[in-house]
Design a protein around this motif. Structure first.
Motif, PDB file in Angstrom:
ATOM      1  N   TYR A 138       1.015  -1.279   0.027  1.00 53.82           N
ATOM      2  CA  TYR A 138       0.043  -0.273   0.068  1.00 53.82           C
ATOM      3  C   TYR A 138       0.765   1.276  -0.188  1.00 53.82           C
ATOM      4  O   TYR A 138       1.971   1.266   0.470  1.00 53.82           O
ATOM      5  CB  TYR A 138      -0.813  -0.037   1.192  1.00 53.82           C
TER       6      TYR A 138
ATOM      7  N   ASN B 108       2.044   4.964   1.143  1.00 49.26           N
ATOM      8  CA  ASN B 108       2.090   5.812   2.226  1.00 49.26           C
ATOM      9  C   ASN B 108       1.363   7.141   1.777  1.00 49.26           C
ATOM     10  O   ASN B 108       1.285   7.713   0.707  1.00 49.26           O
ATOM     11  CB  ASN B 108       3.604   6.245   2.424  1.00 49.26           C
ATOM     12  N   GLY B 109       0.438   7.441   2.727  1.00 46.28           N
ATOM     13  CA  GLY B 109      -0.407   8.418   2.536  1.00 46.28           C
ATOM     14  C   GLY B 109      -0.050   9.914   1.996  1.00 46.28           C
ATOM     15  O   GLY B 109      -0.706  10.582   1.471  1.00 46.28           O
TER      16      GLY B 109
ATOM     17  N   ASN C  37       0.466  10.860  -1.589  1.00 47.22           N
ATOM     18  CA  ASN C  37      -1.010  10.798  -2.130  1.00 47.22           C
ATOM     19  C   ASN C  37      -1.116  12.400  -2.939  1.00 47.22           C
ATOM     20  O   ASN C  37      -1.616  13.103  -2.018  1.00 47.22           O
ATOM     21  CB  ASN C  37      -2.058  10.559  -1.311  1.00 47.22           C
TER      22      ASN C  37
ATOM     23  N   SER D 290       4.964   4.383  -3.023  1.00 49.35           N
ATOM     24  CA  SER D 290       4.290   5.361  -3.561  1.00 49.35           C
ATOM     25  C   SER D 290       3.813   4.737  -4.711  1.00 49.35           C
ATOM     26  O   SER D 290       4.393   4.118  -5.547  1.00 49.35           O
ATOM     27  CB  SER D 290       5.365   6.528  -3.623  1.00 49.35           C
TER      28      SER D 290
ATOM     29  N   GLU E  79       4.868   3.538   8.652  1.00 52.20           N
ATOM     30  CA  GLU E  79       3.811   3.380   9.326  1.00 52.20           C
ATOM     31  C   GLU E  79       3.422   4.919   9.918  1.00 52.20           C
ATOM     32  O   GLU E  79       2.312   5.304   9.953  1.00 52.20           O
ATOM     33  CB  GLU E  79       3.770   2.251  10.570  1.00 52.20           C
ATOM     34  N   SER E  80       4.610   5.684   9.903  1.00 54.69           N
ATOM     35  CA  SER E  80       4.331   7.087  10.669  1.00 54.69           C
ATOM     36  C   SER E  80       4.122   8.111   9.307  1.00 54.69           C
ATOM     37  O   SER E  80       3.966   9.249   9.422  1.00 54.69           O
ATOM     38  CB  SER E  80       5.646   7.613  11.115  1.00 54.69           C
TER      39      SER E  80
ATOM     40  N   SER F 203       1.482   8.356   7.281  1.00 53.43           N
ATOM     41  CA  SER F 203       0.083   8.810   6.728  1.00 53.43           C
ATOM     42  C   SER F 203      -0.290   9.974   6.352  1.00 53.43           C
ATOM     43  O   SER F 203      -0.918  10.237   5.428  1.00 53.43           O
ATOM     44  CB  SER F 203      -0.794   7.963   7.981  1.00 53.43           C
ATOM     45  N   TYR F 204      -0.103  10.864   7.248  1.00 49.78           N
ATOM     46  CA  TYR F 204      -0.024  12.491   6.932  1.00 49.78           C
ATOM     47  C   TYR F 204       1.326  13.079   7.072  1.00 49.78           C
ATOM     48  O   TYR F 204       2.266  12.778   7.830  1.00 49.78           O
ATOM     49  CB  TYR F 204      -1.207  12.777   7.791  1.00 49.78           C
TER      50      TYR F 204
ATOM     51  N   SER G 118       2.880  11.984  10.587  1.00 56.01           N
ATOM     52  CA  SER G 118       2.227  11.000  11.521  1.00 56.01           C
ATOM     53  C   SER G 118       1.357   9.995  11.177  1.00 56.01           C
ATOM     54  O   SER G 118       1.053  10.014   9.836  1.00 56.01           O
ATOM     55  CB  SER G 118       1.099  12.095  12.356  1.00 56.01           C
ATOM     56  N   GLY G 119       1.133   8.828  11.910  1.00 56.69           N
ATOM     57  CA  GLY G 119       0.544   7.917  11.421  1.00 56.69           C
ATOM     58  C   GLY G 119      -1.069   8.137  11.796  1.00 56.69           C
ATOM     59  O   GLY G 119      -1.384   8.844  12.354  1.00 56.69           O
ATOM     60  N   GLU G 120      -1.811   7.029  11.343  1.00 49.67           N
ATOM     61  CA  GLU G 120      -3.462   6.988  11.478  1.00 49.67           C
ATOM     62  C   GLU G 120      -3.773   6.256  12.653  1.00 49.67           C
ATOM     63  O   GLU G 120      -4.942   6.101  12.696  1.00 49.67           O
ATOM     64  CB  GLU G 120      -4.007   6.763  10.133  1.00 49.67           C
TER      65      GLU G 120
END
Length: 278
Positions: free
Chosen positions: A23, A25-26, A29, A82, A163-164, A166-167, A190-192
């Motif tokens: 997946y 990383n946010g 995106n 990504s 994992e950290s 996400s944002y 940060s993570g979610e």
């Protein structure tokens, strides 16, 4: 019995497939039909969204591109995952197109007083946990200051595992009343999920130079545990001139649901060009 074994095999196969699925990383995106900037210098532009495709061009850090579409293909390098993005950009009055890996784009960028500030994830490195005798990977982020096409300065800092990621945010703040500081940059990832750390990185900008302050980390697990860190600057309530105060609070509940709280405070003195622990 045979049908049971087949069902068990298919279930195991499903688990293996799920574990292998990657997946993105946010923080990588990016919206279609929006402009973005290249973070990694000499970013390769490819004909198709994969590393084996023909290289069409390479782009410098701070080059502006337009996101045309996000491809479903995801590339994983270290802790960075990504999608590929089809982009267009200007080169010698021509509009060119191709695919680039999203982790080579800025997470955030700002412009102030004629300077461009770029925030992105540079790479993943291998580290070793001596306590648990294990190897793990850590992401390294950086912030660059660019004037025109010239890189003036760059600072590096850790941002935890994938994992950290996400944002992510990147903003310009005031100088917080610190002497000889033009303004302050703040990068956050940060993570979610509960138990995933977030990292705050303050960076002072003065005389075309970047000065990274000690990194702040925050993590919590519902109401069972939390660890929080912050700075109190001169312009904050409780702040003092020519200094910034580090404050940490940690709370953990025991098996009887009793809170155990630990607090720590340190003062860093600022002399107008550097800081030191008091």
């Amino acid at each position: 019995m045979k049908s049971f074994l087949i069902t068990l095999f298919l279930f195991a196969l499903h688990l293996i497939s799920a574990q292998e699925e990657v997946y993105a990383n946010g923080v990588f995106n990016f919206e279609e039909n929006k402009t973005q900037k290249i973070f990694t210098d000499q970013t390769r532009v490819r004909q198709q969204p994969n590393v084996n495709s023909q290289i069409l061009d390479s782009l410098q850090s701070n080059q502006q591109v337009l996101i045309i579409k996000k491809d479903e293909a995801i590339l994983q390098l270290g802790e960075r995952n990504s999608n590929w993005y089809k982009v267009s950009y200007q080169r010698e009055n021509k509009t060119l197109e191709g695919y680039i890996w999203g982790a080579n784009l800025c997470i955030g960028h700002r412009n102030k007083n004629g300077y461009d500030f770029l925030f992105g994830i540079s790479k993943s490195i291998d580290k070793r946990d001596k306590k648990f005798n294990q190897n793990y990977k850590q992401n390294i982020a950086s912030v660059k200051v660019v004037e025109g096409n010239a890189l003036l300065d760059e600072v590096f800092f850790e941002t935890g595992s994938g994992e950290s990621l996400s944002y992510g945010t990147f903003n310009i703040e005031s100088n917080h009343k610190l002497q000889n500081v033009d303004f302050t940059l703040k990068a956050i990832v940060s993570g979610e999920a509960c138990g995933i750390a977030g990292y705050d990185q303050y960076i002072l900008f003065r005389d075309k130079k970047l000065i990274a302050l000690p990194q702040l980390m925050n993590v919590g697990d519902a109401d069972i545990y939390h660890h929080s860190e912050e700075f109190i600057f001169p312009n904050d309530k409780g702040g003092i001139p020519n200094a910034f105060i580090y404050k940490m609070e940690e709370m953990e509940k025991d098996e009887n649901d009793r809170e155990k709280v630990k607090r720590l405070s340190k003062t860093y003195l600022w002399n107008g060009s550097s800081y030191r622990l008091k």
